[in-house]
Design a protein around this motif. Sequence first.
Motif, PDB file in Angstrom:
ATOM      1  N   LYS A   1      20.555 -13.218  42.082  1.00  0.00           N
ATOM      2  CA  LYS A   1      21.461 -14.206  41.490  1.00  0.00           C
ATOM      3  C   LYS A   1      21.587 -15.442  42.372  1.00  0.00           C
ATOM      4  O   LYS A   1      21.714 -15.353  43.587  1.00  0.00           O
ATOM      5  N   GLU A   2      21.561 -16.607  41.712  1.00  0.00           N
ATOM      6  CA  GLU A   2      21.811 -17.863  42.410  1.00  0.00           C
ATOM      7  C   GLU A   2      23.298 -18.189  42.306  1.00  0.00           C
ATOM      8  O   GLU A   2      24.131 -17.310  42.089  1.00  0.00           O
ATOM      9  N   ASP A   3      23.618 -19.468  42.459  1.00  0.00           N
ATOM     10  CA  ASP A   3      25.022 -19.863  42.451  1.00  0.00           C
ATOM     11  C   ASP A   3      25.523 -20.181  41.049  1.00  0.00           C
ATOM     12  O   ASP A   3      26.317 -21.107  40.846  1.00  0.00           O
TER      13      ASP A   3
ATOM     14  N   PRO B   1      33.875 -24.519  29.315  1.00  0.00           N
ATOM     15  CA  PRO B   1      33.623 -25.475  30.399  1.00  0.00           C
ATOM     16  C   PRO B   1      33.676 -24.852  31.794  1.00  0.00           C
ATOM     17  O   PRO B   1      33.114 -25.416  32.736  1.00  0.00           O
ATOM     18  N   ASP B   2      34.345 -23.719  31.933  1.00  0.00           N
ATOM     19  CA  ASP B   2      34.494 -23.108  33.249  1.00  0.00           C
ATOM     20  C   ASP B   2      33.328 -22.200  33.645  1.00  0.00           C
ATOM     21  O   ASP B   2      33.259 -21.746  34.794  1.00  0.00           O
ATOM     22  N   VAL B   3      32.430 -21.920  32.699  1.00  0.00           N
ATOM     23  CA  VAL B   3      31.288 -21.058  32.994  1.00  0.00           C
ATOM     24  C   VAL B   3      30.188 -21.879  33.657  1.00  0.00           C
ATOM     25  O   VAL B   3      29.711 -22.872  33.106  1.00  0.00           O
TER      26      VAL B   3
END
Length: 374
Positions: A190-192, A224-226
């Motif tokens: 997983k990345e950021d 929007p928070d994802v």
Amino acid sequence: MKVLFVSHNANRAGAPLALLQELQVIKSKRPKLEAEVLFLKDGDIKEDFKELFPVLICSNSNNSLFNRILRRLKIKRYPNDYLSLCKKGRYNLIYANTVASFDAAIKIKNKLQIPLIGHVHEAESLVKEHNMTKEHFEEFDKIITVSELALNNLITNYEVPKQKITIQRPISKWVEKLINGNIIVPPKNKEDYDYEIAVFSNPGWQKGLDILPYVIDAFSKNHPDVKCMFYIVGNIGPKHRYHIQYDLKRMSLSDRVKWLGLVNCPLNILSQVDTLLILSREESFSLVAEEAAAVGTPIVCFEGATGAGEWIRKGAGILVPYMDFDYLAKTLYNLYSNSLLRTAIGKRGKEIVTDILKEDCQMNTIVEVIDEFS
């Protein structure tokens, strides 16, 4: 028996690569079969074909600068077109690969008066773009295609009798290597980002990359928070890429996309993302869907837009209404928020692709069709 295989070019693209794969199987299953491969245009993988069968290249082009110079100098040009290369009695059967070669193959058939097999890799719009008619398909003794989607187009729009058509699904070489244990896919790292989505595409209208900004916009407005990232894989030219980037910039979405260009092994990308998003308006099959399922990555695509939908709906992914961006965004979010669902779909996808490989990797359908005319 001697077969003439006809292809529009020898480029490193879907249909010629599929033909190369088919010839490798045919060579192993029918080692005594004689054949030659005729390319209407040159390409970078002709040497691969030469390892299997003799290759003929049609170099005739009345519009080429070289030929115009020869005409001005009144130098006679060797007529190296496909009809001059094809002599009566030399072949017993013609196998035309893709509708792009059909016009030439039909002319060869009419000259030699021998049976003709056609392999239709394309779905509705590409067949239409090549100006195919009912009369074209009447010239064929047998037609092979790649999915029910492509088959139904031939029956509905060109009145091809169903008994004349048979289906041979293509097999990704990467899937075959993976299942046979010849390559190892790296574990997910997983990345950021909370959610990573891969989009494999090219500049063609059929692939639908131009609608990606609207999909991202629908997802971003509702969630929007994802922290979601879309990775675009493929040979996207600078002009087409600029148009996509222009829309993304104007919609303040540029930070949601990364351009990866061409990749050698697609499994290395597909194994790292959470979802494969297929935006195609139309494609007769989808090898990248097969590759995603093989590494357990869920697939999302439009209902009725891809031949792979015939097996994706069995549990390897989710089909959404055509061009319904809000529904698509909701589906992506449901996959993001439900890791158990992604795992279950991934597991089912691997089972489905393994079954496809067992059934189709031997390409018995193609071999049996050729045997009919031996």
